[in-house]
Motif scaffolding. Sequence first.
Motif, mmCIF file in Angstrom:
data_model
loop_
_atom_site.group_PDB
_atom_site.id
_atom_site.type_symbol
_atom_site.label_atom_id
_atom_site.label_comp_id
_atom_site.label_asym_id
_atom_site.label_seq_id
_atom_site.Cartn_x
_atom_site.Cartn_y
_atom_site.Cartn_z
ATOM 1 N N PHE A 88 0.855 -1.179 0.000
ATOM 2 C CA PHE A 88 0.000 0.000 0.000
ATOM 3 C C PHE A 88 0.898 1.238 0.000
ATOM 4 O O PHE A 88 1.960 1.254 0.607
ATOM 5 N N GLY A 89 0.455 2.291 -0.669
ATOM 6 C CA GLY A 89 1.254 3.508 -0.721
ATOM 7 C C GLY A 89 2.234 3.492 -1.888
ATOM 8 O O GLY A 89 2.137 2.666 -2.801
ATOM 9 N N ASP A 90 3.177 4.402 -1.840
ATOM 10 C CA ASP A 90 4.141 4.587 -2.927
ATOM 11 C C ASP A 90 5.226 3.510 -2.857
ATOM 12 O O ASP A 90 5.994 3.459 -1.895
ATOM 13 N N PRO A 91 5.325 2.633 -3.855
ATOM 14 C CA PRO A 91 6.328 1.559 -3.809
ATOM 15 C C PRO A 91 7.706 1.984 -4.320
ATOM 16 O O PRO A 91 8.627 1.182 -4.340
ATOM 17 N N ARG A 92 7.832 3.242 -4.748
ATOM 18 C CA ARG A 92 9.105 3.679 -5.315
ATOM 19 C C ARG A 92 10.168 3.871 -4.231
ATOM 20 O O ARG A 92 9.863 4.278 -3.109
ATOM 21 N N LYS A 93 11.388 3.591 -4.594
ATOM 22 C CA LYS A 93 12.511 3.868 -3.718
ATOM 23 C C LYS A 93 13.713 4.230 -4.589
ATOM 24 O O LYS A 93 13.701 4.044 -5.811
ATOM 25 N N THR A 94 14.749 4.769 -3.950
ATOM 26 C CA THR A 94 15.958 5.136 -4.677
ATOM 27 C C THR A 94 17.133 4.311 -4.182
ATOM 28 O O THR A 94 17.036 3.604 -3.171
ATOM 29 N N THR A 95 18.241 4.396 -4.895
ATOM 30 C CA THR A 95 19.414 3.587 -4.563
ATOM 31 C C THR A 95 20.321 4.317 -3.587
ATOM 32 O O THR A 95 20.177 5.503 -3.337
ATOM 33 N N GLY A 96 21.289 3.584 -3.034
ATOM 34 C CA GLY A 96 22.284 4.202 -2.155
ATOM 35 C C GLY A 96 22.116 3.897 -0.689
ATOM 36 O O GLY A 96 22.835 4.448 0.149
ATOM 37 N N GLY A 97 21.155 3.031 -0.356
ATOM 38 C CA GLY A 97 20.961 2.678 1.049
ATOM 39 C C GLY A 97 20.139 3.702 1.802
ATOM 40 O O GLY A 97 19.436 4.530 1.220
#
Length: 367
Positions: free
Chosen positions: A219-228
């Motif tokens: 649920f919600g925004d599944p996006r993420k970015t790289t770099g920990g």
Amino acid sequence: MASAADIAKSLAGAIGANDEEVTVSQFLPSGFPPLDHASNSSWDLGAFPVGRMIEIAGPPSSGKTALATAGMAGAQKMGGIAGFMDHERSFSLRLAPRLGLDTTPGRFIFKTPKTFEESLQICVVAANHVRKNKLIAKDAPICWVFDSLAAMVPQSAYYEMKAGKVVGVKSLEDRNMNDNTALARATSNAFPAFAQHCEDLGICAIFLNQMRTDLNVKFGDPRKTTGGNAPEFYFSQRLWLSASQIKKGTDIIGMEVTGKYKKNKIARPFQEASWRFEFQEDGTGKFNRFRSLIEFLEGLDLIKKGKQTGTVEWDGKTYPKATLSNTLEAEGDKGFAKLTALLPANYEPPVVAEIDAEIDEDAAIAA
């Protein structure tokens, strides 16, 4: 018991007086007032804070590099210099001047580092040299772009090390699970010190980043970015872009981009702005700030809609938005000033206005 003044006087002799608050006093322009306002609640200060690390992340062809190039060009216009670390090996020195960037050596530093650590080190060494030798004015900004964090390879993942010394380049066959998490450890180790360097040396460090989908988010925004996890804490601003296609017939001619501040330690977070990023025949992308500002003002009813779809009223006449945009763009800064003169002195972003209205409604019910 000693008074507060006596305690402060006594401590000043031991550890010195209280330090001054660290604030951002300078911003680099994005060229688009609604984005500037989303960054720091001002139409004309600029968008990108000097002395801080920020992130611009988004899907391919959403104009991340064009936006960062606007920041670099802005730093140059303010008497400073710009640097670009091309980890993706995709930056065009031939096309960049068409976006307003001066690529003359000395005004622009272009490097293709092999590793994450080398990239940060070059930035710090160059900025230290510029400041120490007073090559630019003391208050002139330095803008440094890293493209992209996702493409930066940690030293431990690139080189074969023995007894702390480099003995060669690591083969792809020798990579292991430890290398997959190396970037997260590298950012955690380097970013605390690098953030301090940015403040001390007057650097606006812009890290472009790629998006990933977190399959564990239901649920919600599944996006993420790289770099920990470290970037989430050390970036003062995180501007995440989303985009939809602009079509002319069946041809895709650009992207309608929305930038939302997922994190903002300068002003309110979660504010956003939208603009048109249009593809050009020469391979560049154009940040169409004229058309975008016309549509922003139209949304606020500060430019009236025409009777026909896609038209607006201007100086008593009806124009297609594309025609009005091209006409004002031909006038240059003078034409853009005609649009910015219509921006309201007091402006509440829609999300803030909606929250305030809900609070007022709840208060009325409670009364």
